[in-house]
Design an enzyme around this catalytic site. Structure first.
Site, PDB file in Angstrom:
ATOM      1  N   ASP A 126       0.816  -1.212   0.000  1.00 47.65           N
ATOM      2  CA  ASP A 126       0.000   0.000   0.000  1.00 47.65           C
ATOM      3  C   ASP A 126       0.849   1.261   0.000  1.00 47.65           C
ATOM      4  O   ASP A 126       0.457   2.278  -0.574  1.00 47.65           O
ATOM      5  CB  ASP A 126      -0.933   0.004   1.209  1.00 47.65           C
ATOM      6  CG  ASP A 126      -2.171  -0.847   0.970  1.00 47.65           C
ATOM      7  OD1 ASP A 126      -2.126  -1.700   0.064  1.00 47.65           O
ATOM      8  OD2 ASP A 126      -3.174  -0.660   1.683  1.00 47.65           O
TER       9      ASP A 126
ATOM     10  N   ASP B  15      -1.514  -5.783   4.788  1.00 41.66           N
ATOM     11  CA  ASP B  15      -2.770  -5.206   4.317  1.00 41.66           C
ATOM     12  C   ASP B  15      -3.789  -6.214   3.816  1.00 41.66           C
ATOM     13  O   ASP B  15      -4.357  -6.946   4.597  1.00 41.66           O
ATOM     14  CB  ASP B  15      -2.468  -4.111   3.275  1.00 41.66           C
ATOM     15  CG  ASP B  15      -1.725  -2.949   3.943  1.00 41.66           C
ATOM     16  OD1 ASP B  15      -2.316  -2.301   4.799  1.00 41.66           O
ATOM     17  OD2 ASP B  15      -0.553  -2.726   3.628  1.00 41.66           O
ATOM     18  N   LYS B  16      -4.001  -6.311   2.506  1.00 41.05           N
ATOM     19  CA  LYS B  16      -5.180  -7.035   2.004  1.00 41.05           C
ATOM     20  C   LYS B  16      -5.014  -8.537   1.974  1.00 41.05           C
ATOM     21  O   LYS B  16      -5.995  -9.252   1.870  1.00 41.05           O
ATOM     22  CB  LYS B  16      -5.550  -6.535   0.601  1.00 41.05           C
ATOM     23  CG  LYS B  16      -5.661  -5.028   0.494  1.00 41.05           C
ATOM     24  CD  LYS B  16      -6.479  -4.425   1.622  1.00 41.05           C
ATOM     25  CE  LYS B  16      -6.287  -2.925   1.734  1.00 41.05           C
ATOM     26  NZ  LYS B  16      -4.928  -2.503   2.045  1.00 41.05           N
TER      27      LYS B  16
ATOM     28  N   CYS C 121       4.916  -2.533   8.258  1.00 38.77           N
ATOM     29  CA  CYS C 121       5.326  -1.244   8.828  1.00 38.77           C
ATOM     30  C   CYS C 121       4.996  -1.152  10.314  1.00 38.77           C
ATOM     31  O   CYS C 121       3.950  -1.606  10.769  1.00 38.77           O
ATOM     32  CB  CYS C 121       4.698  -0.103   8.048  1.00 38.77           C
ATOM     33  SG  CYS C 121       5.312  -0.016   6.356  1.00 38.77           S
TER      34      CYS C 121
ATOM     35  N   SER D 174      -5.351   4.916   5.359  1.00 41.70           N
ATOM     36  CA  SER D 174      -4.330   3.993   5.830  1.00 41.70           C
ATOM     37  C   SER D 174      -4.397   3.926   7.345  1.00 41.70           C
ATOM     38  O   SER D 174      -4.816   4.883   8.008  1.00 41.70           O
ATOM     39  CB  SER D 174      -2.947   4.501   5.397  1.00 41.70           C
ATOM     40  OG  SER D 174      -1.928   3.851   6.113  1.00 41.70           O
TER      41      SER D 174
END
Length: 559
Positions: free
Chosen positions: A78, A120-121, A191, A468
């Protein structure tokens, strides 16, 4: 065994010939076939270590008597996709990941699965696949990144995005920005703040689908390799006991996850992903219930971007299990839920003490008595919008100001960095929802620009897109219905007064019902931004943000 469909009997002789071509022995063909879903690629920093995690998982499976067979899942970074057309392709991969994993698992009749996601996804995408397939499955993520260090302070990716705004405002030099570039993301891993990837990996623990430490053990720790081996061995226990994802991901388990979400102060994206995962598990998780859960759940953590602590600090403080143990002091969790350990939540978290009350606040001394997220409603968001309440400064909890209206993210960023947004404004970014984007882009660039320009305590941002997990401030996303379907956010005009009241969970446009009706009658749908390829198909099938942006199944919709 499920895999007997491709391994046993005279009719399967052609299938066995193909397994022989893979180098499999007769002995291996008698053992359970375990699919290892590896999200490794050389693009995403959070995934660059997944080859090592995968090898450890495969070793664990083999040690416990299974035959591991690896196959891939895609993943988008992302951060790299942020702020350009690439971000349209982030959320949409969640369904590609779920669909492709379903295809591989069904086509090859695996007996069990180990999911290895990180960013993320692909965490929610693989959880959706696990719920859909409902064969014994365990998760082990790649782990979080260590925080960067600059001038004696820990930093993370959100600091980097905000540095761009600070440079534009003249409060940071080009050399300082360059130093940030080189140091804020120092290692592999997801992150280092409580962004979406780490939120979902922590909630995987809370749901019961990952072992202790899945969400918090740093990517660079050898402990992460040991965890991967244990996950490989444990999936064989799940297979023996026939413990399946839907035995674990029950309605009560989702309520536990939502409660832990509020205590940790997770990403607003969890309000997209938890309903979507629940949907695949046959559980109805209406986001409206989030405020009820928040009202009784104290916010115990202020991890970046909400505060100065990071995932490595949460890990040292006792991790997700320590947070869950704190919550038991107020009887906020169902302790009888089954987990991938084969034990209950209560058995898992017994004795998991809070080792650092500065990182995990005791329930007697929370950051707030209510949870980290809030769902807002009003005439601007009749279905809902979401805000990360724990990352909003006190002076912005109630705000009223003129709308500054933009029909895409790029125009808003240009206005912010061009000094055209001033204290008191409410920036509205619309036609960026699931259909209108299409793809519901994250708005980290504009939120970071607002913070970097020194406007974080005086300017709000509202969008039918999303944020985000690294965003902070009065950033209200997932506004539903979205502009592309004629939701009220499409009717906002420049200078309209918008009223935000986060404690009362309200988001209102100070315009009469009659005027809104007049504007609605005059409103015309926009031409689709993209007419070909996957995004066009996605836009035609996707539902609104308040429904988790799940894709329409015509059979479910009664067509």
């Amino acid at each position: 065994m499920r895999s007997d469909a491709v391994k046993t009997g005279i009719q399967q002789a052609p299938h066995r010939s193909l397994f022989h071509a893979l180098g499999m022995t007769e002995e291996e063909m008698k053992r359970p076939l375990v699919g290892i879903v590896n999200s490794y690629n050389e693009v995403v920093p959070g995934h660059m270590n997944l080859d090592k995690i995968t090898e450890a998982v495969k070793l664990g499976v083999a040690m416990a008597g299974g035959v591991p067979r690896e196959f891939p899942a895609i993943a988008v970074c992302d951060g790299i996709a942020m702020g350009h057309v690439g971000m349209k392709y982030s959320l949409v991969t969640r369904d590609l990941i779920a669909d492709s994993t379903e295809c591989m698992a069904m086509a090859h009749q695996f007996d069990a699965l180990v999911m290895i996601p990180n960013c993320d996804k692909n965490v929610p995408g693989l959880l959706m696949a696990a719920a859909r397939l409902n064969i014994p499955t365990i998760f082990v993520s790649g782990g979080p990144m260590m925080a960067g260090h600059l001038k004696g302070r820990k930093r993370s990716l959100s600091s980097m995005f905000e540095a761009v705004g600070e440079y534009t405002a003249g409060t940071m030099t080009a050399d300082e920005v360059r130093e940030y570039e080189e140091k804020v993301c120092p290692t592999c891993g997801s992150c280092s703040g409580m962004y979406t990837a780490n939120s979902m990996n922590c909630l995987t623990e809370a749901l019961g689908m990952g072992l202790r430490g899945n969400g918090t053990i740093p990517a660079v720790y050898s402990e992460r390799i040991r965890l991967a081996k244990m996950a490989g061995m444990q999936v064989m226990e799940l297979l023996k006991k026939n413990i399946r994802p839907r035995d674990i991901m029950t309605e009560k388990a989702f309520m536990n996850a939502l409660t832990v979400d509020m205590a940790l102060g997770c990403s607003t994206n969890s309000m997209l992903h938890l309903p979507a995962i629940a949907h695949e598990a046959g559980v109805e998780l209406n986001v409206d219930i989030a405020n009820e859960v928040s009202a009784r759940t104290p916010n115990l953590c202020h991890l970046a971007p909400a505060g100065p602590t990071y995932m490595e600090d949460l890990n040292e403080a006792g991790g997700v299990y320590a947070v869950m143990n704190e919550l038991t002091k107020k009887n906020l969790l169902d302790l009888d839920c089954l987990t991938v350990t084969g034990k209950t939540v209560g058995e898992n978290i017994a004795g998991c003490v809070n080792k650092n009350p500065e990182v995990i606040r005791p329930v007697e001394n929370p950051y707030s008595e209510t949870g980290g997220l809030a769902m807002l409603k009003g005439n601007l968001a009749p279905d809902s919008g979401v805000v990360k309440r724990s990352a909003v400064v006190p002076e912005m909890m109630v705000h009223e100001g003129p709308a500054r209206v933009f029909d895409c993210e790029e125009d808003a960023i240009a206005a912010i960095l061009g000094g055209k947004i001033v204290a008191g404004d409410v920036v509205v970014i619309r036609y960026e929802g699931p259909k209108g984007g299409p793809g519901m882009r994250e708005m980290l660039n504009p939120t970071s620009a607002i913070a970097g320009m020194g406007l974080g305590s005086s300017v709000a941002l509202i969008t039918d897109g999303r944020f985000s997990g690294a965003s902070r401030g009065a950033s209200i996303g997932h506004v539903s219905p979205e502009a592309a379907v004629g939701g009220p956010i499409a009717l906002v005009e420049e200078g309209d007064i918008i009223k935000i009241n986060i404690p009362e969970c309200r988001l209102d446009l100070a315009v009469s019902d009659e005027e809104l009706a007049r504007r609605k009658a005059a409103w015309q749908p926009r031409e689709p931004k993209i007419r070909t390829g996957y995004l066009a198909r996605y836009a035609s099938l996707v539902t609104s943000g308040n429904r988790g942006a799940v894709l329409i199944n015509p059979l479910e919709e009664g067509r």
